[in-house]
Scaffold this motif. Structure first.
Motif, PDB file in Angstrom:
ATOM      1  N   PHE A  44      22.542  58.548 104.072  1.00 18.21           N
ATOM      2  CA  PHE A  44      23.309  59.796 103.995  1.00 18.21           C
ATOM      3  C   PHE A  44      22.749  60.825 104.977  1.00 18.21           C
ATOM      4  N   HIS A  45      21.432  60.970 104.996  1.00 23.12           N
ATOM      5  CA  HIS A  45      20.770  61.902 105.905  1.00 23.12           C
ATOM      6  C   HIS A  45      21.115  61.561 107.359  1.00 23.12           C
ATOM      7  N   GLY A  46      21.098  60.273 107.684  1.00 22.97           N
ATOM      8  CA  GLY A  46      21.430  59.838 109.037  1.00 22.97           C
ATOM      9  C   GLY A  46      22.888  60.037 109.382  1.00 22.97           C
ATOM     10  N   THR A  47      23.768  59.874 108.404  1.00 26.62           N
ATOM     11  CA  THR A  47      25.195  60.077 108.648  1.00 26.62           C
ATOM     12  C   THR A  47      25.494  61.547 108.924  1.00 26.62           C
ATOM     13  N   VAL A  48      24.849  62.432 108.177  1.00 26.81           N
ATOM     14  CA  VAL A  48      25.012  63.868 108.425  1.00 26.81           C
ATOM     15  C   VAL A  48      24.448  64.228 109.801  1.00 26.81           C
ATOM     16  N   PHE A  49      23.304  63.630 110.146  1.00 24.20           N
ATOM     17  CA  PHE A  49      22.730  63.867 111.465  1.00 24.20           C
ATOM     18  C   PHE A  49      23.682  63.404 112.556  1.00 24.20           C
ATOM     19  N   THR A  50      24.328  62.272 112.350  1.00 24.68           N
ATOM     20  CA  THR A  50      25.300  61.766 113.318  1.00 24.68           C
ATOM     21  C   THR A  50      26.454  62.744 113.487  1.00 24.68           C
ATOM     22  N   ALA A  51      26.967  63.257 112.377  1.00 23.02           N
ATOM     23  CA  ALA A  51      28.050  64.242 112.448  1.00 23.02           C
ATOM     24  C   ALA A  51      27.587  65.504 113.181  1.00 23.02           C
ATOM     25  N   ARG A 102      32.439  61.648 115.163  1.00 22.73           N
ATOM     26  CA  ARG A 102      31.990  62.772 114.332  1.00 22.73           C
ATOM     27  C   ARG A 102      32.851  62.906 113.081  1.00 22.73           C
ATOM     28  N   ILE A 103      34.162  62.770 113.239  1.00 17.23           N
ATOM     29  CA  ILE A 103      35.080  62.891 112.094  1.00 17.23           C
ATOM     30  C   ILE A 103      34.836  61.779 111.097  1.00 17.23           C
ATOM     31  N   ARG A 104      34.682  60.548 111.601  1.00 20.09           N
ATOM     32  CA  ARG A 104      34.433  59.430 110.700  1.00 20.09           C
ATOM     33  C   ARG A 104      33.070  59.538 110.024  1.00 20.09           C
ATOM     34  N   ALA A 105      32.086  60.091 110.739  1.00 26.37           N
ATOM     35  CA  ALA A 105      30.765  60.291 110.136  1.00 26.37           C
ATOM     36  C   ALA A 105      30.860  61.273 108.967  1.00 26.37           C
ATOM     37  N   ARG A 106      31.658  62.319 109.120  1.00 27.71           N
ATOM     38  CA  ARG A 106      31.852  63.265 108.009  1.00 27.71           C
ATOM     39  C   ARG A 106      32.422  62.567 106.779  1.00 27.71           C
ATOM     40  N   ARG A 107      33.463  61.758 107.002  1.00 23.45           N
ATOM     41  CA  ARG A 107      34.098  61.079 105.867  1.00 23.45           C
ATOM     42  C   ARG A 107      33.123  60.118 105.198  1.00 23.45           C
ATOM     43  N   VAL A 134      28.870  69.177  99.476  1.00 22.30           N
ATOM     44  CA  VAL A 134      29.902  70.217  99.612  1.00 22.30           C
ATOM     45  C   VAL A 134      29.972  70.704 101.050  1.00 22.30           C
ATOM     46  N   ALA A 135      28.803  70.910 101.674  1.00 16.45           N
ATOM     47  CA  ALA A 135      28.764  71.425 103.041  1.00 16.45           C
ATOM     48  C   ALA A 135      29.403  70.451 104.024  1.00 16.45           C
ATOM     49  N   ILE A 136      29.153  69.149 103.860  1.00 21.60           N
ATOM     50  CA  ILE A 136      29.759  68.192 104.788  1.00 21.60           C
ATOM     51  C   ILE A 136      31.253  68.109 104.566  1.00 21.60           C
ATOM     52  N   LYS A 137      31.695  68.295 103.347  1.00 27.42           N
ATOM     53  CA  LYS A 137      33.134  68.303 103.078  1.00 27.42           C
ATOM     54  C   LYS A 137      33.815  69.481 103.775  1.00 27.42           C
ATOM     55  N   LEU A 138      33.078  70.590 103.877  1.00 30.94           N
ATOM     56  CA  LEU A 138      33.604  71.785 104.539  1.00 30.94           C
ATOM     57  C   LEU A 138      33.407  71.741 106.053  1.00 30.94           C
ATOM     58  N   GLY A 139      32.805  70.675 106.543  1.00 27.43           N
ATOM     59  CA  GLY A 139      32.584  70.549 107.976  1.00 27.43           C
ATOM     60  C   GLY A 139      31.392  71.320 108.499  1.00 27.43           C
ATOM     61  N   ARG A 140      30.497  71.731 107.634  1.00 31.85           N
ATOM     62  CA  ARG A 140      29.306  72.475 108.048  1.00 31.85           C
ATOM     63  C   ARG A 140      28.135  71.508 108.177  1.00 31.85           C
ATOM     64  N   GLU A 141      28.110  70.769 109.297  1.00 34.49           N
ATOM     65  CA  GLU A 141      27.108  69.714 109.447  1.00 34.49           C
ATOM     66  C   GLU A 141      25.678  70.252 109.473  1.00 34.49           C
ATOM     67  N   GLY A 142      25.492  71.392 110.119  1.00 30.98           N
ATOM     68  CA  GLY A 142      24.145  71.954 110.198  1.00 30.98           C
ATOM     69  C   GLY A 142      23.577  72.281 108.833  1.00 30.98           C
ATOM     70  N   TRP A 143      24.371  72.948 108.017  1.00 35.76           N
ATOM     71  CA  TRP A 143      23.942  73.264 106.658  1.00 35.76           C
ATOM     72  C   TRP A 143      23.726  71.996 105.837  1.00 35.76           C
TER      73      TRP A 143
END
Length: 350
Positions: free
Chosen positions: A174-181, A189-194, A239-248
């Motif tokens: 999960f941590h790596g997927t968020v980092f990828t996004a 990037r879009i697929r990494a978010r999903r 929640v943050a990744i769902k909102l597209g806030r990858e940094g957070w």
């Protein structure tokens, strides 16, 4: 606070730093099969961690060296009792480094595919085995009156530690997927978010079960506070990744790792390796530590060297902070040139 207590805290910090940093590049390695659709996307994923993966592993070397110097009894019992899983992790880290460097050295499809398989498996296995190892350390293992491990490998494969392995594997992925996004642009990037959203939900279920089990068995008020921080941070990261806030989301998934590992060390203290045979036979910060003089010298050395290492590694991340995508990947130099039969592109990008 005694110096052996200080070094217990410092070693905990080193492991936290290792899991925070190496965690996401283990996750990216796993994503080379879960997320990438073709070789170009695999190259994108590998390039996101290319400049930093070897620096991340320095934290492991430092944690191991600090344990050897500050708590030699802990180091000896740990590495003798956990010899096979730690050997597998070591071999994985060696092969993984070779795979990153050798993957693009030859043009054959089979050559590159084999090294990509190696990157996947040598990322997945350590991510799982670190959870198994720390699960056993917290749970307690068979240590006798001579402070020696008297169990076998099968004793390490118990439900609690196996759940710990699944948690670290899921959390690092999960941590790596968020980092990828956070580090990519375009469709990947879009697929990494999903994918991160789905992985976050699975991770939350596994982590909650493991942390509650740990708290019920070994915890106190401090570990409960750390557990609450970990759970809340993980939920917020989803929640943050769902909102597209990858940094957070990346920062919050990092907080989850920090709080969860801190909880494990809080449940350990003052032990460093509990005995499941007799509590009096446990290794503690007192009976497993080096002499006060040794710890004093180590403290001075760490005080001088640690800020330099942190500044250098921070600078590395700053230099390589930009996002990349498939458009930044040069054509495969060995792929057929569509402009001429049999011709090959001349770009030498890795």
């Amino acid at each position: 606070m005694e110096l052996h207590d200080v070094w217990f805290v410092l070693i905990a910090v080193l492991w936290i730093g290792y899991f925070f940093l190496e965690g996401f590049d283990f996750g990216v390695g796993v994503l080379t099969k879960l997320l990438a659709r073709d070789r170009t996307e695999k190259r994108v994923l590998i390039n996101t961690i290319g400049p930093v993966w070897d620096g991340n592993e320095v934290w492991l070397l430092t944690a191991g060296g600090a344990t050897f110097a500050a708590f030699p009894e802990w180091y000896a019992t740990l590495f003798s009792g956990f010899y096979l899983p730690l050997l597998i992790i070591l071999l994985c880290l060696i092969v993984r480094g070779v795979a990153f460097e050798y993957r693009a050295k030859r043009p054959e499809e089979r050559w590159q595919t084999n090294w990509e398989h190696a990157i996947f498996w040598t990322s997945l296995l350590p991510a799982f085995l670190w959870g198994v190892a720390f699960g056993n350390i917290v749970r307690g293992v068979k240590i006798d009156a001579q402070k020696e491990y008297v169990g076998n490998v099968l004793d390490l494969l118990n439900p609690y530690s196996l759940l710990g392995g699944l948690v670290t594997l899921a959390l690092f992925t999960f941590h790596g997927t968020v980092f990828t996004a956070l580090k990519t642009v375009g469709d990947i990037r879009i697929r990494a978010r999903r994918l991160a959203l789905a992985l976050g939900l699975v991770t939350a279920v596994l982590a909650l079960g493991f942390l509650v089990w740990t708290q019920a068995d070994k915890g106190d008020g401090k570990s409960l506070a750390a557990m609450i921080v970990a759970v809340v941070a993980l939920a917020a990261a989803v929640v943050a990744i769902k909102l597209g806030r990858e940094g957070w989301s990346f920062a919050l998934s990092g907080v989850t790792i920090v709080a969860a590992v801190a909880m494990l060390f809080l449940t350990l203290f003052p032990n460093v390796m509990p005995s499941s045979l007799n509590e009096d036979w446990s290794l503690t910060v007192t009976n497993a530590s080096s002499t006060p003089y040794t710890l004093k010298i180590m403290t001075w050395c760490a005080g001088v060297a640690t800020p330099i290492v942190l500044l250098y590694q921070s600078w590395t991340y700053w230099v390589f902070r930009k996002r990349i995508g498939t458009q930044h990947i040069a054509p495969d130099p060995h792929a057929p040139d569509p402009r001429a039969d049999g011709a090959h592109a001349t770009d030498a990008a890795q």
